[in-house]
Design an enzyme around this catalytic site. Structure first.
Site, PDB file in Angstrom:
ATOM      1  N   ASP A  22      -6.145 -16.577  -2.346  1.00 20.71           N
ATOM      2  CA  ASP A  22      -5.127 -16.537  -0.912  1.00 20.71           C
ATOM      3  C   ASP A  22      -6.173 -16.929   0.271  1.00 20.71           C
ATOM      4  OD1 ASP A  22      -3.277 -15.841  -2.537  1.00 20.71           O
ATOM      5  OD2 ASP A  22      -3.137 -13.695  -1.970  1.00 20.71           O
ATOM      6  N   THR A  63       2.151  -8.182   2.601  1.00 23.57           N
ATOM      7  CA  THR A  63       1.383  -7.367   1.320  1.00 23.57           C
ATOM      8  C   THR A  63      -0.023  -7.513   1.604  1.00 23.57           C
ATOM      9  OG1 THR A  63       1.306  -9.829   0.526  1.00 23.57           O
ATOM     10  CG2 THR A  63       3.099  -8.380  -0.105  1.00 23.57           C
ATOM     11  N   TYR A  81      -3.132  -6.553   5.022  1.00 23.74           N
ATOM     12  CA  TYR A  81      -3.520  -5.388   5.924  1.00 23.74           C
ATOM     13  C   TYR A  81      -2.562  -4.437   6.170  1.00 23.74           C
ATOM     14  CZ  TYR A  81      -6.965  -3.574   9.069  1.00 23.74           C
ATOM     15  OH  TYR A  81      -7.614  -2.450   9.711  1.00 23.74           O
TER      16      TYR A  81
END
Length: 271
Positions: free
Chosen positions: A55, A166, A168
């Site tokens: 990611d 989804t 921090y």
């Protein structure tokens, strides 16, 4: 029509480099042109871009891709895979669907950050204002469309997109948001009061962030991060956050639906 594919990868990774060459060879057989971009490289206009990595790799590509309108397919070589949800052994099947125009895309909200009226960067996930590790809380003042919202005293504040819900923000107690929502999430980090909770506002709203006591030792140690990259080392002046008019076009793997990914990655229903 698909003619030219950009491949964004880490040349220092043997697995990433090997996969990039394999994709390049497959594209050559299909009569498609390819261009390889190493991490941090400047992009040129292509029909689509492949992000080979986790990611984090896709996040580093997102602001560049959204700026020039290049759709992105995330190929997951990492361990998370919320954004890069296509496995390496699936990539050729998905590319074939793109050739046949049987794929789908989503337009994801991107945040633009302005300092003194000048854009200093963009974020697909979040803008994080976080104190340094000096053991004292900081106070950050936040406005919405010029209207005073609150002073947040604690470890900082996270301003996130639904895509970033989804990341921090989730760890800080924020809610999960479906990526199709046109909202911005404000999540305090360890607030020094039980009454301050995450807040959703419209993407039509602009957010102002200001240091409450700019000369305090705490704020001099407070940094601003865009998708994990530090862009301001000291929070000594105000800045603005707005929803960008340019969204990231994310190519969706038809085998990986959003709720399926949530269940798998968050271990929902498992004991």
């Amino acid at each position: 029509m698909l003619r030219k594919i950009g491949i964004y990868y880490n040349p220092a990774s043997k697995f990433s480099s090997k996969l990039a060459e394999k994709i390049k060879g497959w594209c050559r057989q299909k009569g498609l042109k390819t261009i390889l971009w190493s991490l941090g490289a400047r992009l040129e206009k292509t029909d689509i871009a492949l992000s080979l990595g986790g990611d984090g790799t896709l996040l580093s590509l997102s602001s560049k891709a959204s700026k020039i309108g290049v759709p992105v397919l995330g190929v997951n070589l990492g361990s998370l895979g919320f954004l890069a949800d296509t496995d390496p052994d699936e990539v050729f099947d998905v590319l074939q669907l793109i050739i046949e125009k049987k794929h789908k895309t989503e337009r994801r909200t991107v945040l633009d950050i302005y300092l003194k009226g000048k854009k200093i960067g963009s974020a697909l996930n979040d803008c994080v204002i976080k104190r340094g590790e000096i053991g004292v809380p900081v106070t950050i003042s936040v406005t919405v469309n010029g209207e005073y919202l609150a002073d947040y005293t604690g470890d900082g504040v996270i301003i996130s997109t639904p895509t970033g819900s989804t990341a921090y923000s989730l760890s800080a107690g924020g809610p999960l948001l479906h990526p199709h929502l046109d909202v911005i999430l404000i999540t305090p980090i360890c607030p020094h009061t039980l009454t301050q909770r995450p807040l959703l506002i419209s993407t039509k709203h602009g957010i102002g962030v200001s240091p409450k006591n700019p000369k305090s030792a705490g704020l001099k140690q407070t940094s601003v991060y865009l998708d994990g990259t530090e862009v301001l080392k000291e929070l000594t002046q105000s800045f603005e956050i707005k929803s960008s008019p340019k969204k990231l076009i994310l190519i969706i793997n038809p085998k990986k639906r959003y709720f399926d990914v949530l269940r798998a990655k968050l271990n929902w229903g498992k004991r």
